[in-house]
Structures are given as C-alpha cells and as structure tokens.
Design a protein around this motif. Sequence first.
Motif, PDB file in Angstrom:
ATOM      1  N   ILE A  16     -13.176  -4.898  -0.769  1.00 19.26           N
ATOM      2  CA  ILE A  16     -12.614  -4.688   0.552  1.00 19.26           C
ATOM      3  C   ILE A  16     -12.194  -5.852   1.181  1.00 19.26           C
ATOM      4  O   ILE A  16     -11.094  -6.340   1.753  1.00 19.26           O
ATOM      5  N   ARG A  19      -9.200  -7.475  -0.757  1.00 15.87           N
ATOM      6  CA  ARG A  19      -7.873  -6.602  -0.398  1.00 15.87           C
ATOM      7  C   ARG A  19      -7.587  -7.376   0.974  1.00 15.87           C
ATOM      8  O   ARG A  19      -6.397  -7.469   1.347  1.00 15.87           O
ATOM      9  N   ALA A  20      -8.575  -7.286   1.998  1.00 20.43           N
ATOM     10  CA  ALA A  20      -8.055  -7.766   3.357  1.00 20.43           C
ATOM     11  C   ALA A  20      -7.490  -9.101   3.304  1.00 20.43           C
ATOM     12  O   ALA A  20      -6.510  -9.516   4.129  1.00 20.43           O
ATOM     13  N   ASN A  23      -4.017  -8.997   2.316  1.00 22.29           N
ATOM     14  CA  ASN A  23      -3.136  -8.103   2.933  1.00 22.29           C
ATOM     15  C   ASN A  23      -2.701  -9.179   4.055  1.00 22.29           C
ATOM     16  O   ASN A  23      -1.506  -9.446   4.407  1.00 22.29           O
ATOM     17  N   THR A  36       3.588   1.074   3.673  1.00 15.88           N
ATOM     18  CA  THR A  36       2.726   0.260   2.711  1.00 15.88           C
ATOM     19  C   THR A  36       1.517  -0.530   3.609  1.00 15.88           C
ATOM     20  O   THR A  36       1.888  -0.987   4.579  1.00 15.88           O
ATOM     21  N   HIS A  37       0.246   0.006   3.464  1.00 18.32           N
ATOM     22  CA  HIS A  37      -0.628  -0.759   4.130  1.00 18.32           C
ATOM     23  C   HIS A  37      -1.597  -1.624   3.488  1.00 18.32           C
ATOM     24  O   HIS A  37      -2.470  -2.197   4.010  1.00 18.32           O
ATOM     25  N   ASN A  38      -1.370  -1.645   2.197  1.00 20.03           N
ATOM     26  CA  ASN A  38      -2.149  -2.555   1.202  1.00 20.03           C
ATOM     27  C   ASN A  38      -1.239  -3.309   0.395  1.00 20.03           C
ATOM     28  O   ASN A  38      -0.441  -2.539  -0.330  1.00 20.03           O
ATOM     29  N   TRP A  39      -1.385  -4.716   0.040  1.00 19.49           N
ATOM     30  CA  TRP A  39      -0.374  -5.174  -0.938  1.00 19.49           C
ATOM     31  C   TRP A  39      -1.160  -4.776  -2.413  1.00 19.49           C
ATOM     32  O   TRP A  39      -0.586  -4.698  -3.338  1.00 19.49           O
ATOM     33  N   ASP A  41      -4.837  -2.756  -4.046  1.00 16.88           N
ATOM     34  CA  ASP A  41      -5.920  -1.807  -4.039  1.00 16.88           C
ATOM     35  C   ASP A  41      -6.962  -2.109  -5.199  1.00 16.88           C
ATOM     36  O   ASP A  41      -6.681  -2.559  -6.118  1.00 16.88           O
ATOM     37  N   TYR A  42      -8.184  -1.802  -4.692  1.00 18.94           N
ATOM     38  CA  TYR A  42      -9.182  -1.773  -5.746  1.00 18.94           C
ATOM     39  C   TYR A  42      -9.686  -0.472  -6.562  1.00 18.94           C
ATOM     40  O   TYR A  42      -9.354   0.539  -5.920  1.00 18.94           O
TER      41      TYR A  42
END
Length: 80
Positions: A16, A19-20, A23, A36-39, A41-42
Amino acid sequence: MEYINGYKFETEQGAINARASVNQYYGVPKLESDVTHNWVDYRCANLNTLQFWYIVFDSSLTPILGNPTTFDIVTPPFPQ
C-alpha cells in the motif's frame, strides 16, 4: 509456478505504501472524480506458503521503487 519480475512486500501495508508513493510521484488521481485512482496496483500471492504482496514491474516504476527482482508465485492448477 510463475516467475514474476517486480517488487515483493512482506506485508500488505508495504505494498500500500509503495502504491501511494507511485501515485504521489505521478500525481494520481488529479481529481477525486477521476476514473483512475492508482498508477499501479498490487496483488497477493496467497497460494505461496509464506504469503506476500507484489507489484509487477513496469519501467515507469523504476524512479520510485528502484530495480525489480525476480521471484516465483504459486499459481492455481490449470483445469484439465
């Protein structure tokens, strides 16, 4: 079994946080209404004996996450 080139994390929180960071680096999302909220994901390697989380490598991640490593994940058997 499948070999993955990417970034491996012992905890979900580590994934997380990564990912942040990505982003923030790319400024995603620009607006809360963006699709799109995330560049990136995991995923969770939940079939592995020691479960871990990972992000699959993309060259856009190198400036933030560094060089990737190669590791294996257990995949479900293919139906016959």
